[in-house]
Structure formats: structure tokens, C-alpha cells
Design a protein around this motif. Sequence first.
Motif, PDB file in Angstrom:
ATOM      1  N   LYS A   9       0.971  -1.233  -0.057  1.00 15.20           N
ATOM      2  CA  LYS A   9       0.078  -0.044  -0.093  1.00 15.20           C
ATOM      3  C   LYS A   9       0.957   1.233  -0.009  1.00 15.20           C
ATOM      4  O   LYS A   9       1.579   1.567   1.013  1.00 15.20           O
ATOM      5  N   LYS A  10       0.675   2.114  -1.055  1.00 12.32           N
ATOM      6  CA  LYS A  10       1.507   3.302  -1.142  1.00 12.32           C
ATOM      7  C   LYS A  10       0.693   4.439  -1.047  1.00 12.32           C
ATOM      8  O   LYS A  10      -0.478   4.692  -1.420  1.00 12.32           O
ATOM      9  N   TYR A  11       1.433   5.511  -0.320  1.00 13.17           N
ATOM     10  CA  TYR A  11       0.586   6.897  -0.277  1.00 13.17           C
ATOM     11  C   TYR A  11       1.680   7.725  -1.317  1.00 13.17           C
ATOM     12  O   TYR A  11       2.897   8.026  -0.507  1.00 13.17           O
ATOM     13  N   ASN A  15       5.704   3.772   0.937  1.00  9.73           N
ATOM     14  CA  ASN A  15       5.186   2.650   0.989  1.00  9.73           C
ATOM     15  C   ASN A  15       4.791   2.561   2.631  1.00  9.73           C
ATOM     16  O   ASN A  15       5.473   2.343   3.341  1.00  9.73           O
ATOM     17  N   THR A  42      -3.548   0.210   8.597  1.00  5.92           N
ATOM     18  CA  THR A  42      -3.477   0.270   6.865  1.00  5.92           C
ATOM     19  C   THR A  42      -3.571  -1.236   6.397  1.00  5.92           C
ATOM     20  O   THR A  42      -4.297  -1.474   5.399  1.00  5.92           O
ATOM     21  N   THR A  43      -2.879  -2.085   6.708  1.00  7.94           N
ATOM     22  CA  THR A  43      -2.983  -3.400   6.784  1.00  7.94           C
ATOM     23  C   THR A  43      -4.396  -4.157   6.781  1.00  7.94           C
ATOM     24  O   THR A  43      -5.072  -4.797   5.863  1.00  7.94           O
ATOM     25  N   CYS A  46      -6.773  -2.469   4.331  1.00  2.00           N
ATOM     26  CA  CYS A  46      -6.815  -3.230   2.888  1.00  2.00           C
ATOM     27  C   CYS A  46      -7.379  -4.397   2.903  1.00  2.00           C
ATOM     28  O   CYS A  46      -8.083  -4.805   2.091  1.00  2.00           O
ATOM     29  N   LEU A  51      -9.432   0.404   2.306  1.00  9.55           N
ATOM     30  CA  LEU A  51      -8.183   1.191   1.617  1.00  9.55           C
ATOM     31  C   LEU A  51      -8.213   0.090   0.163  1.00  9.55           C
ATOM     32  O   LEU A  51      -8.271  -0.971   0.434  1.00  9.55           O
ATOM     33  N   ARG A  52      -7.796   1.006  -1.058  1.00  2.00           N
ATOM     34  CA  ARG A  52      -7.590   0.080  -1.938  1.00  2.00           C
ATOM     35  C   ARG A  52      -5.959  -0.387  -1.918  1.00  2.00           C
ATOM     36  O   ARG A  52      -5.371   0.773  -1.844  1.00  2.00           O
ATOM     37  N   LYS A  53      -5.513  -1.642  -1.774  1.00  2.00           N
ATOM     38  CA  LYS A  53      -4.539  -1.687  -2.034  1.00  2.00           C
ATOM     39  C   LYS A  53      -3.787  -1.428  -3.295  1.00  2.00           C
ATOM     40  O   LYS A  53      -4.300  -1.363  -4.295  1.00  2.00           O
ATOM     41  N   THR A  54      -2.274  -1.060  -3.295  1.00  5.19           N
ATOM     42  CA  THR A  54      -1.430  -0.918  -4.478  1.00  5.19           C
ATOM     43  C   THR A  54      -1.170  -1.993  -5.220  1.00  5.19           C
ATOM     44  O   THR A  54      -1.228  -1.941  -6.527  1.00  5.19           O
TER      45      THR A  54
END
Length: 238
Positions: A9-11, A15, A42-43, A46, A51-54
Motif C-alpha cells: 500500500k503506497k501513499y 510505502n 493500513t494492513t 486493506c 483502503l484500496r491496495k496498491t
Amino acid sequence: MLEVSGLIKKYGKQNAVNNISFSLQGGEVVGLLGPNGAGKSTTMKCIVGLLRKTAGEIQIAGHDHLSVAAKKYFSYIPETPHVYDLLTVKEHMQFIAQAYGIKDWKDKATELMEIYDLTDKADKLGRDLSKGMRQKVSICCALLPDPQVLFFDEPMIGLDPKAIKNTKKIFKELKDQGKTILVSTHLIDSVETIADRIMIMKDGNIIGNDTISNLKTAFSSAGDSSLEDLFLELTKDE
């Protein structure tokens, strides 16, 4: 019951979660530990689809985690409990029962409300509840559909000692029923007594994933060190 493979997951270019993989089996309670900003919430977000995973693959009971089939298998209790302002406590339970298509839900709802001292709050609106009461409603709503997998993000924060004790007891009962539980928390002592396995995150990476006794053997020179000591040793800045 849960397979996470290569989750990123990136912002922007940063990472938050860095290519992690792990699995959870039925009848297993796993504690997810880590300092602030380690990537725990965050994990979890996801995994449950908030949250949308990268990148990466996540499966729950063999189904893609975003599918309706997967969503029928799990419940999620967020760190900040969200309730509906204009629904009463009792109506929250009814709403969840209808959403999950549960027919005989009233007896279980009554039992859960008794466990969490919500019986006398049954007709109170969500907007009038304290944070602790909202947390209790959130837990009751999560338990009502009898899910196979439960994701708890800081479940003990805001709860009174009796509710914490009852929640630990429920964890044990769920484990005995073969349910799978992932608990993210800062309160190390609250998870040490209930977890079969510990995953420790730091800077978006999993730096330890094993039973408490195995982690102590692998990373601690003093065999009698506590989980808290081990956690601080593993997560300290170099």
C-alpha cells in the motif's frame, strides 16, 4: 481462512505496507503488534476493503476479499467506533440482522447486550452514546452474524475492565469454535494471554511472525523476558 500475498500500500511514493505476506488458519488468534505508523491499521483496512491496495492478493475463505462471498465470512471492528446517530442500540442490532439475513437474531442480540451492559441503553440513540458505549455496540454488531473471521483494530481501547475481561473470554470461546481472529493493538498485555501467534510490524514490514515462545527463543538472550521487552527490542530504532 485468510491469505495475504505480496500486499503493498503506497501513499504517493511512500510505502505504508511493504510487500508483506502471511496467512491465518481456523481456530487461531493472532496479535498484530507495532509502534505508531508501523502499518497495522493500513494492513487491516486493506484486508477488509476500506483502503484500496496498491498491489498484492488477499483471499478470505478462498474468495477475493472484495467479493460479497468474502464479506459474508468476516466482521471488522474499527479503532474508532462508528455508529448511526439516529438509530438506537437495539435498532443497530436489527439493522445488522437484516443486512446479513439473520432470522432468529433477537435472543443472541439480547445476550450480547447483557454481556456488554447495554440492556438499559437499548433505546438510546447512537449520538447519545459515550465512546466506550459505541465501542461495545460495534463489538456486539460484529459478533451478531457469527462470522468465521474477525478483525479487531484496537478493540480494548475505551472499554471498562469488565468489558475487557468479557471480550477476552469471547475471544477464547470463538477460538474454541474454530473462528479466526486478527487483533491489532498497542496494549501488549491484553493480547499476550489470548494470542496463539504474534506478528510484529515496523515501517510497513513484518519483522516477526511466530508463537510468543518461539519469538522469545529467537530474539531474546534472556529466556524469561516479557513480550513487552521483546517488542521494544525488535521495534527500537537502530
